[in-house]
Design a protein around this motif. Sequence first.
Motif, PDB file in Angstrom:
ATOM      1  N   ASN A  30       8.834  13.543  -4.631  1.00 15.70           N
ATOM      2  CA  ASN A  30       9.600  14.689  -5.113  1.00 15.70           C
ATOM      3  C   ASN A  30       8.748  15.352  -6.184  1.00 15.70           C
ATOM      4  OD1 ASN A  30      11.946  13.895  -3.626  1.00 15.70           O
ATOM      5  ND2 ASN A  30      12.957  13.293  -5.469  1.00 15.70           N
ATOM      6  N   VAL A  31       8.414  16.720  -5.743  1.00 11.09           N
ATOM      7  CA  VAL A  31       7.868  17.504  -6.827  1.00 11.09           C
ATOM      8  C   VAL A  31       8.575  18.961  -6.959  1.00 11.09           C
ATOM      9  CG1 VAL A  31       5.751  19.030  -6.819  1.00 11.09           C
ATOM     10  CG2 VAL A  31       5.473  16.871  -5.593  1.00 11.09           C
ATOM     11  N   TYR A  32       8.651  19.045  -8.321  1.00 11.77           N
ATOM     12  CA  TYR A  32       9.298  20.139  -8.647  1.00 11.77           C
ATOM     13  C   TYR A  32       8.706  21.266  -9.533  1.00 11.77           C
ATOM     14  CZ  TYR A  32      13.400  23.148 -10.192  1.00 11.77           C
ATOM     15  OH  TYR A  32      14.135  24.350 -10.470  1.00 11.77           O
ATOM     16  N   LEU A  33       8.751  22.450  -9.124  1.00 12.11           N
ATOM     17  CA  LEU A  33       8.053  23.752  -9.907  1.00 12.11           C
ATOM     18  C   LEU A  33       9.136  23.797 -10.977  1.00 12.11           C
ATOM     19  CD1 LEU A  33       6.243  23.418  -7.160  1.00 12.11           C
ATOM     20  CD2 LEU A  33       5.480  25.642  -7.780  1.00 12.11           C
ATOM     21  N   TYR A  34       8.561  23.737 -12.338  1.00  9.96           N
ATOM     22  CA  TYR A  34       9.542  24.002 -13.199  1.00  9.96           C
ATOM     23  C   TYR A  34       9.138  25.548 -13.636  1.00  9.96           C
ATOM     24  CZ  TYR A  34      12.374  23.745 -17.327  1.00  9.96           C
ATOM     25  OH  TYR A  34      13.431  23.667 -18.248  1.00  9.96           O
ATOM     26  N   TYR A  35       9.456  26.384 -13.068  1.00  7.86           N
ATOM     27  CA  TYR A  35       8.974  27.737 -13.306  1.00  7.86           C
ATOM     28  C   TYR A  35      10.032  28.843 -12.741  1.00  7.86           C
ATOM     29  CZ  TYR A  35       5.457  31.413 -13.587  1.00  7.86           C
ATOM     30  OH  TYR A  35       4.976  32.589 -13.965  1.00  7.86           O
TER      31      TYR A  35
END
Length: 867
Positions: free
Chosen positions: A362-367
Motif C-alpha cells: 500500500n503506497v499513498y501519495l500524500y499530495y
Amino acid sequence: MQNGLYKYIWLIQSRAGFSFADDPVTETLSQAIRGTGEELDREPDTGVLFGSLRGSVVGLRYYTGVVNKGEMVSLVRQPQNPYDRNAVMVANVYGSQVGHIKRELAALLANIMDNNLARVEGVVPFGVKNQFTMSVVLSFWGKEENRDAVVRQITSRSFKLQTGPTGTHTHADTGTLIASSWVISCLTVCLKNAFDNLFENLMEDKIGEREAVEAVCTPLLPHQKQALSWMCVCENNVALPHFWEVKGGLFYNTLTHSSVRERPQRVRGGILADDMGLGKTLTTIALILSNFHHGKPLCEPVSCSFAGGSCLLPEHRRPSSQSHSHHLPLISTQQLAGEKTKTLLHICDQLDQHVRADVKLNVYLYYGSERNRDTHFLSSQHVVLTTYNVLSAEYSVSGGWVCGSASPLHTVSWLRVVLDEGHIIRNPNAQQSKAVLKLNTQRRWILTGTPIQNNLRDLWMLVAFLRLKPFDVREWWNRVIQRPVTQGDKTGLQNLQALVKCVTLRRTKTSRVCGRPLVSLPERSVRIEEVELTQKEREEYELARTEGRTTISRYVAEGTVLKNYADVLAILVRLRQFCCHPDLLGKTTTHTGVVAATPAELRERLIVKLRLVLGTGSDEECAVCLNSVRLPVITHCAHVYCRPCIAQVIRSEQEQARCPLCRGQIKASELVEFPLEEEEEGSNLLENWRSSSKVEALMSSLLRLRSEDDSIRSLVVSQFTRFLTILEIPLREEGFKFVRLDGTMSQKRRAQVIQEFQSDAPGSPLIMLLSLKAGGVGINLSAASRVFLMDPAWNPAVEDQCVDRCHRLGQKRDVVITKFIVKGSVEENMVKIQRQKQDLVEKAFGTKNPGERNTSRVDEIRALMEL
DNA sequence: ACCGCCGGGTGCC
DNA sequence: ACCGCCGGGTGCC
C-alpha cells in the motif's frame, strides 16, 4: 494483504530544488587573500571570551544529575523560581538538573543573562567533592561591545573575573591583522580539507552483506547488499555506539565525558550518503520490505508473521475497507500536477520496478488538495510519500497543535521516516526543517548524495533530526563540536569525525568493494590549449599590463600590496578579462592608481572599480556578513561591502569607524553606491560585436568537433557571464543550438534548461554555456562529454567540481577537457600558481612564522605580474 | 556539612 | 550579658 501498522513515510524532495546558492569553494583572489578565516565570526553564538570566574553549585542533594571531572554543564535561568527570581539552574549534558548556582552569584548571572550581555558556560573542574556543593568555572562569551558592561557587572558585585592569556582582538597595526588573518586562513583551509573528507572513507570494513527479501525483484549489487546490511544493523542493533562505555554502573560518553544513569536512546537510523546513482532508492526499498518489526520482513508471501501484539508501537490496524490506497499500477491515475510530483512518481516508479508484482504494497501519495488526511487511513498504509512542502505547509497551518487539529502527518506514529535528498533540511530555521524535526517516528533516515557542503551548522540539522544525543541540543553541539572545530581544535575535529562516522555510510563512485570499483566511469583527460593573441590584442594587453605593473610594483615597494588588494584585484580581473575578450572590460577606461584630483573624479574611479569587482560574474563577498554582496557600496579605500553591513559598522563605531579590511577611516557620507544602469549593456556588447583570439580558438574547436561527430555535446564554461553573452553571437552564426545556464536564472528556468540539455530528443542543444559557479553540487550534465574551460579559476577545485557535472554516473563517453590559456599572459601564471596552491597551503600550515606567509602572499601577486 | 550560619543556653577563675 | 563563647540544629534556589 498483511496487517500491521504501516508507519512509513517517505518524504520526497522535488528534483527541481537544486542548491545553486552556496558554492563553498574559494574562487576570487580577494577571497584567496582574505582566506576563509572569517568563518570564525560567522557564528553569532561564538563570541569573544571575556574571562571566567569560579563559583559554586549548591543543592546537589536534591537532584539526580551527575557530573564528572572536567565536564560541561549548562546554566538555565529560572525566573519563575518561587524562592529567588534570579535563580540559575545547573544541568548536565543530558539535561538532568545538578543543582543551583549560589544565590549571590546567581543574581549576577541573572543580570548578565537576562540582558543578553554574555553567554555563560559552565565547566566543573573537579567533579563532585561532596554531596552538597561543587565548584564550577563559569566563562563569559559575548560581543566585544558588551565586554565593558559585563566586566563592570562582575567587579561591582565584587567577583573577580579571570582573563585568560588570549589577548587577541587588539590589532594595533595592519601588519598584525593581516598576519593573523593569514594564519587563520591557512588553518581554515586545512580544516576545510579535513571537513571535506569527513564523509570519505566511512565504509566500515566489517559490515557484511544482506540479501533483500524475495519481495524485492531487482537483484542487489554487492555494495547495495552491504548498505542494506548496515541499515538493518542501524535499525535493529541495540548496542550503543562505541563512544559509550559502562563505568561504575553509569553510561559514560567518551566524547562529552559525561555519564547518565539511564541507558541512552540509541539512534535508530542514520545517513546514507552514497554518491548519486549508487542505488540509495533501491536499497531503501529493500530496507522497507526486509526490516519491519523485529527484523522480520514486511511482506512475505503468505507466511507472514507479525500478528503478535508485541510491536513497539501502540496499535495495529488492518487496511480499512474505506481505504483509497492503490496498488502500484494505479498510481498514475492520481490527479497530480506540477514538477514536484515527478519525483514522487519517480519513487512510485522505482517501487513498481523493484517490488515483485504479486506483493501488494500500500503506497499513498500524500499530495494534492484531495489528499486523504484521515490519520487512521494514513496509518494503514505501508508507505506514504509526500513532499517537504506539503509537510511544512500542514505543520505551519496547524501550528503543530494550535488550531484544533494537528497536522495528520504529525499525528501518526510512524515506524520510519526517510528524508530523500535530506540535505535540503540543512537550514534549521526553515519551516520544513522544523516540521521534519517534529515527526513522530521510531527510525530516521537521511538519504543524500551531497552531504554537507558548507559548514558545521548544516551538519547539526542532520544530527538533530537523527536525535544523536546529546548533540541534538545546540549548546552541546556548539561547545563540543562547532566551536572547537572552527577554532582549529584537533580533538574537536576528531570528535566530529567519530560522530559522523557512527551514523553514516558513504561510498563514492570511486570507492571499491573487495578491491573492485563499485561502478566504472569513462576516462577523463585534460589538455591545455595555448592561445596566441593577435598583434593588436597583444599591444592592448601589454598596455594594460604595464599600467597595472606600475601600480602594483609601487605597492610592492611601499609594502602595501595587501592594503590595496582591491586595486590589485581590479588590475588582475582586467587582465584576465582581456585574455578572453577586449570588450569584457566595459566601456570606461580606468586610471587605476592615479590620485584623483576632484571628488567627482574620485567617485567616478570608485564606481569603475566597483563595476570591475561586481560586473564580471565573479562573486564578491562582503567581509562583514560574508555572503555575496547585496546592495553594494564601495568605500573611499576601495573596499566593497553590503550597504547595511558597513552602515552598521559605522553606526556602532561612530567617529572611530574603520574599514574592516584595511583599517582606514570610513564615513557614511563617503560610501559610493553602484548606480543602477547598464540594463542595455547586453545589446551594447552585441551591437559592435568583434571576435577575439580566444573566441576563435573555441569556435574552431567546436566546428571541428561537429564535423567529426555531431552527437557530442559540450559545456562551454567561463567565470565571466558577459563572456558567455559574447560567445552567443558566433555560436548562432554557425548554427549551433545551445542553451545557457548562469547564476541569474530562476530555479525553475535552470531546471528547464538542464532538462532540455540532457534530453536526447532530436534537435536538442549541442552546447551549454555555463557560468563556472552556476551550479550547486548535484547538477547532472552527463549529456556532455566535452568541457571547454574558457578561463582559469583561482581554485582548481572549482574547475574539478564543474567537470564532475558531466564526468559522473551516466556518462557513456570518455570526457575531454580543454583549458584555453593565453600564452604569455596572467593566465599562464595563474595556472602555475594553481599547481602550487595546495602545496603552498600545506607548507604554510606547517610554518610557525606568519610573517613569512604574508610575504609569500605578496610573492604570489608578484609572480602573477612578473615583478 | 570534617563546613558556615543561626539562635538558644549560658556566664569568674 | 544590649556582650562572647559554647555546642546543637541545620542546610539550594
